[in-house]
Design an enzyme around this catalytic site. Structure first.
Site, mmCIF file in Angstrom:
data_model
loop_
_atom_site.group_PDB
_atom_site.id
_atom_site.type_symbol
_atom_site.label_atom_id
_atom_site.label_comp_id
_atom_site.label_asym_id
_atom_site.label_seq_id
_atom_site.Cartn_x
_atom_site.Cartn_y
_atom_site.Cartn_z
ATOM 1 C CD GLU A 95 -2.969 -1.186 2.384
ATOM 2 O OE1 GLU A 95 -4.183 -0.872 1.820
ATOM 3 O OE2 GLU A 95 -2.548 -0.984 3.315
ATOM 4 C CB CYS A 110 2.622 7.293 2.879
ATOM 5 S SG CYS A 110 3.201 6.579 4.384
ATOM 6 C CB CYS A 117 6.869 -5.188 8.502
ATOM 7 S SG CYS A 117 8.239 -4.770 9.481
ATOM 8 C CB CYS A 121 5.293 -2.655 16.244
ATOM 9 S SG CYS A 121 7.377 -1.930 15.752
ATOM 10 C CB CYS A 124 2.319 -1.548 13.061
ATOM 11 S SG CYS A 124 2.516 -1.069 11.815
ATOM 12 C CB SER A 217 9.549 4.250 15.472
ATOM 13 O OG SER A 217 8.039 4.782 14.033
ATOM 14 C CG LEU A 218 11.563 6.974 22.092
ATOM 15 C CD1 LEU A 218 12.779 5.355 21.803
ATOM 16 C CD2 LEU A 218 11.703 8.517 22.299
ATOM 17 C CG ASN A 293 -4.706 6.445 13.623
ATOM 18 O OD1 ASN A 293 -5.328 7.684 13.603
ATOM 19 N ND2 ASN A 293 -3.111 7.178 13.556
ATOM 20 C CB CYS A 336 0.865 6.885 11.957
ATOM 21 S SG CYS A 336 1.018 7.658 10.783
#
Length: 344
Positions: A95, A110, A117, A121, A124, A217-218, A293, A336
């Protein structure tokens, strides 16, 4: 000649296009024309290349394709965000998202860097896809070309914040960035690479001749909390990551962006805000707060507006520039953490 035997031109730089035009007995000037049509005018077929002779266009149609990428699905958000599900030659899909903002002239793409991946995470949606493979430089830039061809608009900013971990596909991402910078004529300061914290790759990035903006990305200010969200913390803990960021800033002179997703009753407390301020005190950085989100992967929730503002206020007291990321495309799962190749 079957399509699979034809040469795909998008993704080629001027030198490669010149070798191609010479191979079909056309001039170097033809390569410059092709380069202009593909990258600056975003044309997808040879018949639209009106400054080429009919004979040349027919020769090109017999030997080459501009692109072999297909739009499998397209969704448009109520806020103008557009999400594309693209299908590549091997059937794999990824995407990409075009974000528009009412009060800005910027058009931001983006882009994804991997099919799936491996980082896992917890917040996500891409994590549930698992890792399939790295994307080639051509597959990465095709995302922006597809957006430009479909909309007729010129992308001005690139963020590697789509599917995948860009720094685990380091060489291909760097090649794509070079093409965006050189061939698309997008300034390097307008290109951002977001990483969950691949320490060796951040060190490599610091040593190259040009640097895109680095975003980390913390999402948590301490080891114990971060590893609950991000398995990568076990391999590259904050104790190694923070010194690496300090070195990166020292070597490059560039400010980094810290991305922090606020999750209700998890990492949005006053204590977390104070710890985050202390953690980043010696790092030249801006902080970008992302409001969680919802997706189909977890049961996290958004924090309240008052909690968000309190968190932001505490961080600002440390002298950092703090922004709250505008939510774009959440109604089409384009925000996100929501990219999961889901077709609605």
């Amino acid at each position: 000649m079957e399509n699979k035997e034809k040469c795909v031109l998008s993704g080629m730089n001027l030198e490669q296009l010149t070798k191609f035009t010479e191979s079909i007995d056309e001039s170097k000037y033809r390569a410059k024309q092709l380069h202009n049509w593909i990258y600056l005018k975003s044309v997808s077929d040879f018949d639209s290349m009106t400054d080429l002779s009919k004979k040349t266009r027919e020769k090109l149609k017999d030997t080459a394709l501009v692109t072999n990428v297909k739009i499998k699905h397209k969704q448009v958000s109520i806020d103008g965000t557009i999400k594309y599900l693209l299908e590549y030659e091997d059937g794999c899909c990824a995407e990409t998202v075009l974000m528009r903002f009412d009060n800005r002239s910027n058009l931001t793409a983006c882009v994804s860097s991997q099919i799936g991946c491996a980082c896992g995470c917890k917040f996500c949606a891409t994590a549930k896809l698992g890792f399939v493979r790295n994307m080639t430089p051509t597959e990465i830039i095709e995302q922006v070309l597809t957006i430009q061809r479909d909309t007729g608009l010129k992308v001005t900013n690139i963020v590697f914040m789509g599917q995948g971990e860009p720094l685990l596909n380091f060489d291909n991402v760097l090649k794509a960035i070079d093409i965006f910078n050189t061939d698309f004529q997008i300034g390097i300061r307008r290109i951002t690479v977001s990483t969950c914290g691949i320490v060796p790759a951040i060190k490599r990035l610091a040593d190259i001749d040009f640097q895109p903006t680095l975003a980390l990305s913390l999402h948590a200010p301490e080891h114990e909390l971060r590893q609950k969200l991000m398995p990568i913390e076990q391999k590259y803990p904050l104790s190694a990551l923070i010194p690496t960021l300090k070195d990166y800033v020292k070597i490059t002179g560039r400010r980094v962006t810290i991305e922090y997703t606020l999750i209700k009753d998890f990492n949005d407390s006053v204590e977390c805000a104070k710890k985050l301020s202390m953690l980043l005190m010696e790092i030249k950085s801006n902080i970008n707060l992302i409001i969680y989100n919802p997706n189909d992967v977890d049961k996290f929730e958004k924090p309240s507006k008052s909690t968000i503002q309190k968190f932001k206020y505490i961080l600002e007291q440390s002298g950092k520039k703090v922004t709250i990321r505008l939510e774009r495309g959440s109604d089409i799962d384009a925000a996100c953490g929501q990219l999961s190749n889901k077709v609605q």
